[in-house]
Design a protein around this motif. Structure first.
Motif, PDB file in Angstrom:
ATOM      1  N   ASP A 170       1.065  -0.976  -0.644  1.00  0.00           N
ATOM      2  CA  ASP A 170      -0.080   0.152  -0.080  1.00  0.00           C
ATOM      3  C   ASP A 170       1.041   1.191  -0.187  1.00  0.00           C
ATOM      4  O   ASP A 170       1.726   0.883   0.708  1.00  0.00           O
ATOM      5  CB  ASP A 170      -1.056   0.044   0.908  1.00  0.00           C
ATOM      6  N   VAL A 171       0.422   2.502  -1.234  1.00  0.00           N
ATOM      7  CA  VAL A 171       1.236   3.672  -0.963  1.00  0.00           C
ATOM      8  C   VAL A 171       1.271   4.047   0.113  1.00  0.00           C
ATOM      9  O   VAL A 171       2.742   4.539   0.509  1.00  0.00           O
ATOM     10  CB  VAL A 171       0.261   4.707  -1.664  1.00  0.00           C
ATOM     11  N   GLU A 172       0.389   4.647   1.469  1.00  0.00           N
ATOM     12  CA  GLU A 172       1.221   4.873   2.327  1.00  0.00           C
ATOM     13  C   GLU A 172       1.708   4.380   3.510  1.00  0.00           C
ATOM     14  O   GLU A 172       3.009   4.058   4.140  1.00  0.00           O
ATOM     15  CB  GLU A 172      -0.628   5.260   3.056  1.00  0.00           C
ATOM     16  N   ASP A 173       1.543   2.813   3.364  1.00  0.00           N
ATOM     17  CA  ASP A 173       1.587   1.761   4.154  1.00  0.00           C
ATOM     18  C   ASP A 173       3.760   1.890   3.681  1.00  0.00           C
ATOM     19  O   ASP A 173       4.393   1.220   4.095  1.00  0.00           O
ATOM     20  CB  ASP A 173       1.711   0.258   3.712  1.00  0.00           C
ATOM     21  N   PHE A 185       6.627   3.072   6.217  1.00  0.00           N
ATOM     22  CA  PHE A 185       7.987   1.891   6.152  1.00  0.00           C
ATOM     23  C   PHE A 185       9.444   2.787   5.649  1.00  0.00           C
ATOM     24  O   PHE A 185      10.624   2.319   6.077  1.00  0.00           O
ATOM     25  CB  PHE A 185       7.166   1.027   4.953  1.00  0.00           C
ATOM     26  N   PHE A 186       8.774   3.461   4.706  1.00  0.00           N
ATOM     27  CA  PHE A 186      10.601   3.886   4.136  1.00  0.00           C
ATOM     28  C   PHE A 186      10.616   5.079   5.408  1.00  0.00           C
ATOM     29  O   PHE A 186      12.118   4.897   5.254  1.00  0.00           O
ATOM     30  CB  PHE A 186       9.698   4.435   2.845  1.00  0.00           C
ATOM     31  N   MET A 187      10.640   5.884   5.880  1.00  0.00           N
ATOM     32  CA  MET A 187      10.419   6.915   6.713  1.00  0.00           C
ATOM     33  C   MET A 187      11.121   5.986   8.231  1.00  0.00           C
ATOM     34  O   MET A 187      12.094   6.488   8.661  1.00  0.00           O
ATOM     35  CB  MET A 187       9.285   7.613   7.162  1.00  0.00           C
ATOM     36  N   THR A 188      10.370   4.947   8.247  1.00  0.00           N
ATOM     37  CA  THR A 188      10.845   4.208   9.560  1.00  0.00           C
ATOM     38  C   THR A 188      12.762   3.538   9.085  1.00  0.00           C
ATOM     39  O   THR A 188      13.140   4.146   9.799  1.00  0.00           O
ATOM     40  CB  THR A 188       9.879   2.998   9.994  1.00  0.00           C
ATOM     41  N   GLU A 189      12.699   2.974   8.319  1.00  0.00           N
ATOM     42  CA  GLU A 189      13.797   2.429   8.045  1.00  0.00           C
ATOM     43  C   GLU A 189      14.635   3.514   7.804  1.00  0.00           C
ATOM     44  O   GLU A 189      15.993   3.427   8.301  1.00  0.00           O
ATOM     45  CB  GLU A 189      13.862   1.207   6.729  1.00  0.00           C
ATOM     46  N   VAL A 190      14.672   4.716   7.209  1.00  0.00           N
ATOM     47  CA  VAL A 190      16.107   4.952   6.724  1.00  0.00           C
ATOM     48  C   VAL A 190      16.596   6.200   8.294  1.00  0.00           C
ATOM     49  O   VAL A 190      17.430   6.310   8.396  1.00  0.00           O
ATOM     50  CB  VAL A 190      14.921   6.409   5.532  1.00  0.00           C
ATOM     51  N   LYS A 245      15.780  -1.663   2.993  1.00  0.00           N
ATOM     52  CA  LYS A 245      14.888  -2.394   2.125  1.00  0.00           C
ATOM     53  C   LYS A 245      14.098  -1.041   2.273  1.00  0.00           C
ATOM     54  O   LYS A 245      12.384  -0.773   1.494  1.00  0.00           O
ATOM     55  CB  LYS A 245      14.181  -2.508   4.535  1.00  0.00           C
ATOM     56  N   ALA A 246      14.750   0.371   2.554  1.00  0.00           N
ATOM     57  CA  ALA A 246      13.907   1.619   2.235  1.00  0.00           C
ATOM     58  C   ALA A 246      13.900   1.939   1.036  1.00  0.00           C
ATOM     59  O   ALA A 246      12.908   1.743   0.039  1.00  0.00           O
ATOM     60  CB  ALA A 246      14.509   2.893   2.963  1.00  0.00           C
ATOM     61  N   LEU A 247      15.099   0.652   0.379  1.00  0.00           N
ATOM     62  CA  LEU A 247      15.171   1.807  -1.585  1.00  0.00           C
ATOM     63  C   LEU A 247      14.449   0.605  -2.248  1.00  0.00           C
ATOM     64  O   LEU A 247      13.369   0.917  -2.785  1.00  0.00           O
ATOM     65  CB  LEU A 247      16.747   1.255  -1.820  1.00  0.00           C
ATOM     66  N   LYS A 248      14.098  -0.684  -1.307  1.00  0.00           N
ATOM     67  CA  LYS A 248      12.734  -1.489  -1.579  1.00  0.00           C
ATOM     68  C   LYS A 248      11.460  -1.393  -2.698  1.00  0.00           C
ATOM     69  O   LYS A 248      11.382  -1.156  -2.917  1.00  0.00           O
ATOM     70  CB  LYS A 248      13.011  -2.620  -0.941  1.00  0.00           C
ATOM     71  N   VAL A 249      11.202   0.474  -1.217  1.00  0.00           N
ATOM     72  CA  VAL A 249       9.931   0.135  -1.081  1.00  0.00           C
ATOM     73  C   VAL A 249       9.848   1.505  -2.592  1.00  0.00           C
ATOM     74  O   VAL A 249       9.152   2.386  -2.180  1.00  0.00           O
ATOM     75  CB  VAL A 249       9.379   0.620  -0.121  1.00  0.00           C
ATOM     76  N   TYR A 250      10.866   2.368  -2.264  1.00  0.00           N
ATOM     77  CA  TYR A 250      11.046   3.723  -2.999  1.00  0.00           C
ATOM     78  C   TYR A 250      10.442   3.262  -4.176  1.00  0.00           C
ATOM     79  O   TYR A 250      11.356   2.494  -5.285  1.00  0.00           O
ATOM     80  CB  TYR A 250      12.456   3.984  -2.883  1.00  0.00           C
ATOM     81  N   PRO A 251      10.202   4.831  -4.476  1.00  0.00           N
ATOM     82  CA  PRO A 251       9.426   4.253  -6.108  1.00  0.00           C
ATOM     83  C   PRO A 251      10.473   4.464  -6.971  1.00  0.00           C
ATOM     84  O   PRO A 251      10.527   3.902  -8.559  1.00  0.00           O
ATOM     85  CB  PRO A 251       8.636   5.477  -6.435  1.00  0.00           C
TER      86      PRO A 251
END
Length: 175
Positions: A86-89, A93-98, A120-126
């Motif tokens: 999900d986009v919000e998730d 997740f990105f902010m938490t991992e960074v 992990k942040a990279l994996k969800v970054y567009p």
């Protein structure tokens, strides 16, 4: 009664220290003379130096292999945990991992764990290529090197060339 005066404590300590210093200087002179004149002694010193270098190299290689295995294991564990869809998730997740990665980089406790957070942040970054450019400027080099190994073990991340379209040749100099 004895008319001999006992030497003072200061005199005894001074004499002891003087004897020790003289012995150390004599040994240093002897060692230097032997090093300069005895070919067998020089060969033995070189052999010992080579042996120590070989041991250090072997230990470094073993540590590198252990780190590569730890990286591979960490990436596989992250894949098993999964990533939000999900986009919000993804954003949370990105902010938490960074934030976790930055904290771990600052305290320097576990570089592999810090790199894993950035991975992990990279994996969800567009747009992973853009994020790698940012990481290149902000993340410490040892952590960035570990992150690069993590990216190399995961073919699902398509990053193209590091550093964007200019090939990473930015110098930060304004004309």
């Amino acid at each position: 009664m004895s008319s001999l005066a006992r030497p003072s404590t200061t005199t005894i300590i001074t004499a002891t220290v003087g004897t020790l210093v003289t012995g150390f200087v004599a040994y240093a002179i002897y060692f230097d003379h032997k090093r300069q004149t005895d070919p067998e002694f020089r060969k033995a010193l070189k052999r010992e130096s080579r042996r120590e270098a070989r041991i250090a190299r072997t230990q470094a290689e073993a540590q590198g292999a252990q780190q590569k295995e730890a990286i591979k294991t960490a990436v596989e564990a992250a894949k098993q945990e999964g990533f939000p869809t999900d986009v919000e998730d993804k954003e949370a997740f990105f902010m938490t991992e960074v934030a976790r990665g930055e904290t771990l980089c600052q305290d320097g406790s576990d570089q592999v764990e810090a790199a894993l957070c950035f991975y992990k942040a990279l994996k969800v970054y567009p747009q992973p290529t853009d994020l790698i450019s940012i990481y290149d400027k902000t993340v410490p080099k040892p952590v960035l090197d570990i992150l690069a190994e993590m990216i190399a073990t995961d073919p699902s991340i398509s990053v193209g060339r590091f550093g964007g379209s200019d090939g990473g040749s930015q110098h930060g100099i304004d004309d």
